[in-house]
Scaffold this motif. Structure first.
Motif, PDB file in Angstrom:
ATOM      1  N   LEU A  33       0.830  -1.205   0.000  1.00 17.26           N
ATOM      2  CA  LEU A  33       0.000   0.000   0.000  1.00 17.26           C
ATOM      3  C   LEU A  33       0.868   1.260   0.000  1.00 17.26           C
ATOM      4  N   SER A  34       2.015   1.215   0.671  1.00 22.26           N
ATOM      5  CA  SER A  34       2.948   2.345   0.660  1.00 22.26           C
ATOM      6  C   SER A  34       3.475   2.597  -0.747  1.00 22.26           C
ATOM      7  N   ASP A  35       3.807   1.522  -1.456  1.00 26.91           N
ATOM      8  CA  ASP A  35       4.271   1.653  -2.835  1.00 26.91           C
ATOM      9  C   ASP A  35       3.186   2.291  -3.700  1.00 26.91           C
ATOM     10  N   CYS A  36       1.956   1.871  -3.477  1.00 28.84           N
ATOM     11  CA  CYS A  36       0.835   2.433  -4.230  1.00 28.84           C
ATOM     12  C   CYS A  36       0.662   3.918  -3.906  1.00 28.84           C
ATOM     13  N   ALA A  37       0.817   4.277  -2.644  1.00 32.63           N
ATOM     14  CA  ALA A  37       0.684   5.683  -2.234  1.00 32.63           C
ATOM     15  C   ALA A  37       1.784   6.539  -2.856  1.00 32.63           C
ATOM     16  N   ALA A  38       2.967   5.971  -3.010  1.00 30.55           N
ATOM     17  CA  ALA A  38       4.073   6.725  -3.601  1.00 30.55           C
ATOM     18  C   ALA A  38       3.850   6.990  -5.090  1.00 30.55           C
ATOM     19  N   ALA A  39       3.070   6.118  -5.732  1.00 30.76           N
ATOM     20  CA  ALA A  39       2.887   6.233  -7.176  1.00 30.76           C
ATOM     21  C   ALA A  39       1.519   6.779  -7.589  1.00 30.76           C
ATOM     22  N   GLY A  40       0.564   6.825  -6.653  1.00 34.92           N
ATOM     23  CA  GLY A  40      -0.787   7.198  -7.059  1.00 34.92           C
ATOM     24  C   GLY A  40      -1.480   8.113  -6.076  1.00 34.92           C
ATOM     25  N   SER A  41      -2.779   8.172  -6.220  1.00 33.18           N
ATOM     26  CA  SER A  41      -3.612   9.034  -5.379  1.00 33.18           C
ATOM     27  C   SER A  41      -4.126   8.268  -4.164  1.00 33.18           C
ATOM     28  N   SER A  42      -4.715   8.990  -3.244  1.00 33.55           N
ATOM     29  CA  SER A  42      -5.335   8.368  -2.068  1.00 33.55           C
ATOM     30  C   SER A  42      -6.390   7.359  -2.508  1.00 33.55           C
ATOM     31  N   GLU A  43      -7.178   7.732  -3.512  1.00 28.12           N
ATOM     32  CA  GLU A  43      -8.223   6.844  -4.009  1.00 28.12           C
ATOM     33  C   GLU A  43      -7.633   5.562  -4.589  1.00 28.12           C
ATOM     34  N   ASP A  44      -6.471   5.685  -5.257  1.00 33.13           N
ATOM     35  CA  ASP A  44      -5.792   4.501  -5.791  1.00 33.13           C
ATOM     36  C   ASP A  44      -5.415   3.543  -4.664  1.00 33.13           C
ATOM     37  N   VAL A  45      -4.909   4.094  -3.573  1.00 28.52           N
ATOM     38  CA  VAL A  45      -4.481   3.268  -2.436  1.00 28.52           C
ATOM     39  C   VAL A  45      -5.696   2.572  -1.824  1.00 28.52           C
ATOM     40  N   ILE A  46      -6.768   3.306  -1.650  1.00 30.06           N
ATOM     41  CA  ILE A  46      -7.987   2.728  -1.063  1.00 30.06           C
ATOM     42  C   ILE A  46      -8.542   1.631  -1.970  1.00 30.06           C
ATOM     43  N   ASN A  47      -8.586   1.891  -3.259  1.00 32.64           N
ATOM     44  CA  ASN A  47      -9.090   0.873  -4.182  1.00 32.64           C
ATOM     45  C   ASN A  47      -8.208  -0.364  -4.193  1.00 32.64           C
ATOM     46  N   ARG A  48      -6.888  -0.174  -4.112  1.00 33.76           N
ATOM     47  CA  ARG A  48      -5.972  -1.321  -4.049  1.00 33.76           C
ATOM     48  C   ARG A  48      -6.237  -2.129  -2.774  1.00 33.76           C
ATOM     49  N   ALA A  49      -6.409  -1.437  -1.650  1.00 36.51           N
ATOM     50  CA  ALA A  49      -6.676  -2.125  -0.385  1.00 36.51           C
ATOM     51  C   ALA A  49      -7.994  -2.894  -0.464  1.00 36.51           C
ATOM     52  N   LEU A  50      -9.001  -2.299  -1.044  1.00 42.47           N
ATOM     53  CA  LEU A  50     -10.293  -2.994  -1.179  1.00 42.47           C
ATOM     54  C   LEU A  50     -10.163  -4.212  -2.088  1.00 42.47           C
ATOM     55  N   ASP A  51      -9.356  -4.106  -3.149  1.00 40.17           N
ATOM     56  CA  ASP A  51      -9.122  -5.259  -4.026  1.00 40.17           C
ATOM     57  C   ASP A  51      -8.430  -6.391  -3.266  1.00 40.17           C
ATOM     58  N   TYR A  52      -7.396  -6.036  -2.504  1.00 33.60           N
ATOM     59  CA  TYR A  52      -6.714  -7.060  -1.688  1.00 33.60           C
ATOM     60  C   TYR A  52      -7.706  -7.718  -0.725  1.00 33.60           C
ATOM     61  N   TYR A  53      -8.545  -6.919  -0.125  1.00 36.14           N
ATOM     62  CA  TYR A  53      -9.515  -7.416   0.861  1.00 36.14           C
ATOM     63  C   TYR A  53     -10.497  -8.389   0.197  1.00 36.14           C
ATOM     64  N   ARG A  54     -10.960  -8.053  -0.997  1.00 38.12           N
ATOM     65  CA  ARG A  54     -11.907  -8.919  -1.720  1.00 38.12           C
ATOM     66  C   ARG A  54     -11.278 -10.261  -2.084  1.00 38.12           C
ATOM     67  N   GLN A  55      -9.960 -10.289  -2.275  1.00 42.02           N
ATOM     68  CA  GLN A  55      -9.265 -11.507  -2.683  1.00 42.02           C
ATOM     69  C   GLN A  55      -9.053 -12.485  -1.529  1.00 42.02           C
ATOM     70  N   LEU A  56      -9.178 -12.002  -0.300  1.00 42.07           N
ATOM     71  CA  LEU A  56      -8.944 -12.869   0.857  1.00 42.07           C
ATOM     72  C   LEU A  56     -10.151 -13.758   1.127  1.00 42.07           C
ATOM     73  N   PRO A  57      -9.907 -15.014   1.459  1.00 43.61           N
ATOM     74  CA  PRO A  57     -11.024 -15.870   1.868  1.00 43.61           C
ATOM     75  C   PRO A  57     -11.380 -15.585   3.329  1.00 43.61           C
ATOM     76  N   PHE A  58     -12.575 -16.007   3.700  1.00 41.04           N
ATOM     77  CA  PHE A  58     -12.988 -15.895   5.099  1.00 41.04           C
ATOM     78  C   PHE A  58     -12.281 -16.968   5.924  1.00 41.04           C
ATOM     79  N   VAL A  59     -11.638 -16.561   7.000  1.00 39.34           N
ATOM     80  CA  VAL A  59     -11.007 -17.515   7.914  1.00 39.34           C
ATOM     81  C   VAL A  59     -11.553 -17.344   9.326  1.00 39.34           C
ATOM     82  N   THR A  60     -12.584 -16.535   9.446  1.00 39.12           N
ATOM     83  CA  THR A  60     -13.222 -16.326  10.739  1.00 39.12           C
ATOM     84  C   THR A  60     -13.727 -17.667  11.259  1.00 39.12           C
ATOM     85  N   GLY A  61     -13.461 -17.915  12.527  1.00 40.92           N
ATOM     86  CA  GLY A  61     -13.918 -19.150  13.149  1.00 40.92           C
ATOM     87  C   GLY A  61     -12.910 -20.282  13.086  1.00 40.92           C
TER      88      GLY A  61
END
Length: 126
Positions: free
Chosen positions: A51-79
């Motif tokens: 995310l730091s690399d993304c922030a260095a190269a893009g906008s705040s919105e780019d970083v947030i969208n990248r984080a949301l993409d990473y989050y969507r790719q994770l499976p649920f491990v709750t429980g």
């Protein structure tokens, strides 16, 4: 998506989180489950660095969208048992810390969470 933080502010926050994760890597041998603790901390650092690399190269919105993409790719491990899937849990923890740091609307995080796969589907490649 509107953010109140500049990329510079995001970078400073991520740097702080990376330092905490590094300290956790160093103290892993002192914990009851050193391997899982170390992997959890290393995976948090990995997310913060990406995310730091993304922030260095893009906008705040780019970083947030990248984080949301990473989050969507994770499976649920709750429980799952403590110590299981430390890499996935570490990444999830890092992303949720990031969302709190930037003050992401909880509704946006919930929408991204709905897109995540079950652990079984993730493991079988569905």
């Amino acid at each position: 998506m509107k953010t109140l933080m500049s990329t510079e502010e995001i970078s400073r926050g991520l740097k702080h989180y990376r330092r905490i994760a590094k300290q956790d890597v160093l103290r892993a041998p002192e914990t009851p489950n050193p391997d899982a603790f170390r992997v959890h901390a290393e995976s948090r650092r990995e997310i913060y660095s990406a995310l730091s690399d993304c922030a260095a190269a893009g906008s705040s919105e780019d970083v947030i969208n990248r984080a949301l993409d990473y989050y969507r790719q994770l499976p649920f491990v709750t429980g799952t048992k403590e110590g299981e899937f430390p890499e996935i849990k570490g990444k999830e923890n890092a992303l949720e810390n990031f969302f709190l740091m930037i003050g992401l609307d909880p509704k946006v995080r919930r929408e991204a969470r709905k897109d995540r796969k079950s652990l079984q589907d993730f493991l079988t490649g569905k």
